[in-house]
Scaffold this motif. Sequence first.
Motif, PDB file in Angstrom:
ATOM      1  N   ALA A  34       0.817  -1.224   0.000  1.00 23.87           N
ATOM      2  CA  ALA A  34       0.000   0.000   0.000  1.00 23.87           C
ATOM      3  C   ALA A  34       0.849   1.272   0.000  1.00 23.87           C
ATOM      4  O   ALA A  34       0.546   2.213  -0.743  1.00 23.87           O
ATOM      5  CB  ALA A  34      -0.964  -0.008   1.185  1.00 23.87           C
ATOM      6  N   LEU A  41      -3.463   1.598  -1.018  1.00 22.24           N
ATOM      7  CA  LEU A  41      -4.346   0.456  -0.824  1.00 22.24           C
ATOM      8  C   LEU A  41      -3.640  -0.824  -1.245  1.00 22.24           C
ATOM      9  O   LEU A  41      -2.718  -0.812  -2.049  1.00 22.24           O
ATOM     10  CB  LEU A  41      -5.621   0.609  -1.663  1.00 22.24           C
ATOM     11  CG  LEU A  41      -6.556   1.773  -1.324  1.00 22.24           C
ATOM     12  CD1 LEU A  41      -7.711   1.822  -2.318  1.00 22.24           C
ATOM     13  CD2 LEU A  41      -7.084   1.640   0.101  1.00 22.24           C
ATOM     14  N   ASP A  84      -6.851  -6.468  -1.547  1.00 21.38           N
ATOM     15  CA  ASP A  84      -6.629  -6.398  -0.096  1.00 21.38           C
ATOM     16  C   ASP A  84      -5.850  -7.612   0.414  1.00 21.38           C
ATOM     17  O   ASP A  84      -5.190  -7.537   1.453  1.00 21.38           O
ATOM     18  CB  ASP A  84      -7.967  -6.313   0.638  1.00 21.38           C
ATOM     19  CG  ASP A  84      -8.661  -4.978   0.431  1.00 21.38           C
ATOM     20  OD1 ASP A  84      -7.975  -3.942   0.474  1.00 21.38           O
ATOM     21  OD2 ASP A  84      -9.894  -4.971   0.218  1.00 21.38           O
ATOM     22  N   ALA A 324     -14.287   5.417   0.554  1.00 22.28           N
ATOM     23  CA  ALA A 324     -13.873   5.648  -0.829  1.00 22.28           C
ATOM     24  C   ALA A 324     -14.937   6.517  -1.491  1.00 22.28           C
ATOM     25  O   ALA A 324     -16.129   6.184  -1.475  1.00 22.28           O
ATOM     26  CB  ALA A 324     -13.723   4.326  -1.575  1.00 22.28           C
ATOM     27  N   ASN A 336      -9.282   7.476  -1.948  1.00 21.12           N
ATOM     28  CA  ASN A 336      -9.247   6.864  -0.623  1.00 21.12           C
ATOM     29  C   ASN A 336      -9.227   7.999   0.392  1.00 21.12           C
ATOM     30  O   ASN A 336      -8.282   8.772   0.444  1.00 21.12           O
ATOM     31  CB  ASN A 336      -7.990   5.992  -0.512  1.00 21.12           C
ATOM     32  CG  ASN A 336      -7.728   5.496   0.901  1.00 21.12           C
ATOM     33  OD1 ASN A 336      -8.573   5.600   1.787  1.00 21.12           O
ATOM     34  ND2 ASN A 336      -6.535   4.955   1.109  1.00 21.12           N
ATOM     35  N   THR A 341     -10.557   0.430   1.924  1.00 18.41           N
ATOM     36  CA  THR A 341      -9.936  -0.801   1.455  1.00 18.41           C
ATOM     37  C   THR A 341     -10.087  -0.837  -0.060  1.00 18.41           C
ATOM     38  O   THR A 341     -10.840  -0.044  -0.648  1.00 18.41           O
ATOM     39  CB  THR A 341     -10.615  -2.038   2.052  1.00 18.41           C
ATOM     40  OG1 THR A 341     -11.982  -2.087   1.576  1.00 18.41           O
ATOM     41  CG2 THR A 341     -10.612  -1.989   3.573  1.00 18.41           C
ATOM     42  N   THR A 342      -9.403  -1.753  -0.691  1.00 16.82           N
ATOM     43  CA  THR A 342      -9.550  -1.906  -2.133  1.00 16.82           C
ATOM     44  C   THR A 342     -10.980  -2.284  -2.490  1.00 16.82           C
ATOM     45  O   THR A 342     -11.522  -1.813  -3.492  1.00 16.82           O
ATOM     46  CB  THR A 342      -8.567  -2.972  -2.657  1.00 16.82           C
ATOM     47  OG1 THR A 342      -7.231  -2.544  -2.381  1.00 16.82           O
ATOM     48  CG2 THR A 342      -8.726  -3.174  -4.151  1.00 16.82           C
TER      49      THR A 342
END
Length: 375
Positions: A34, A41, A84, A324, A336, A341-342
């Motif tokens: 990340a 991320l 993630d 997000a 972000n 999170t992704t």
Amino acid sequence: MAAPTASDARPRPDRRGRPRTLEPVQELHDAPLAPLTTFRLGGPAARLVTATTDAEVIQAIRDADVTATPLLIIGGGSNLVISDKGFPGTALRIATKGFELDGTKLELAAGEVWTDAVERTVEAGLAGIECLAGIPGCAGATPIQNVGAYGQDVSSTITEVVAYDTIDHRVVTLTNEQCDFSYRHSLFKRLPDSYVVLRVRFQLEDAGGLSTPIAYAETARALGVEVGDRVPLATLRETVLKLRAGKGMVLDPEDHDTWSAGSFFTNPILTNEEFSAFHARVAERLGPDVKAPAFPVGDGFTKTSAAWLIDKAGFTKGYGSGPARISTKHTLALTNRGEATTEDLLALAREVVAGVRDAFGITLVNEPVTVGVSL
């Protein structure tokens, strides 16, 4: 298309004819990825290798090939969306350095910071990439995406790309034509597992300290000149940086609008038939007097604006209630906000794609490269 020229990928011998030994590359295990991306991320890599020379890059690629280990190439991390769960193989961070200017000819190592390289060419009084100031990432990524902004694309100045051919296991030099450039696309993007960019060569222009002719209306307006005019290089670079900063497109660790990959979607290119159907949907949804942006891009094709589509589909600046969200400065950037999170990011991206498709019948395509995930 002619075959690329090749050169020996092995380390050159020393003066006594003995093979040179490579210094061990920097290596980490279960390494966070990340921090290496502008989105901030993604989970960790099983192994992270940092290469500072072309020979180290090639060594890492060959090691991964011999052990059948999945390989992820990372430069500036400005165009990556990583799962993630992370990456279950070797992440190779290219940190090579090299800025060589010979008259108007420029060669950049893949790991050179792009914004710094643009600044140095402007200081040298050379035109050709000045409109690409402020774009995050490394030089090696520019031919992959055919990076462009404000009327310039790198394909207009790139003469050659030196790359490692992972199929034939050799270093090759590809001409501009062999790179097969098109809008935000290239041979390297079409065959992502076949080449790793090592060096990029450009032919710039000495126009007496002036820019190339202004090709983008927004830039011309900001400068108070006409499209086609030339202006001092430093003036154009500063103007582009201000325009980009106003859209959250210049990296700033304190500004969450810049925790992004820049433009998340490419501008759609439509056939005449597709554009007619799109025009009818616009009239039906927004009224007959509303005209969508239209830019001819060749016989039978028209490009329209992804940002316009997103906005008119109801996804305005700052849209979203979670970690997000769409940038507060530009509808084309997904961001972000600090705790995302992704999966949060992808959920937003999928919502935008579905909304634009329902409203206008156009499916947006993501520009960043996805790793272990997809839209």
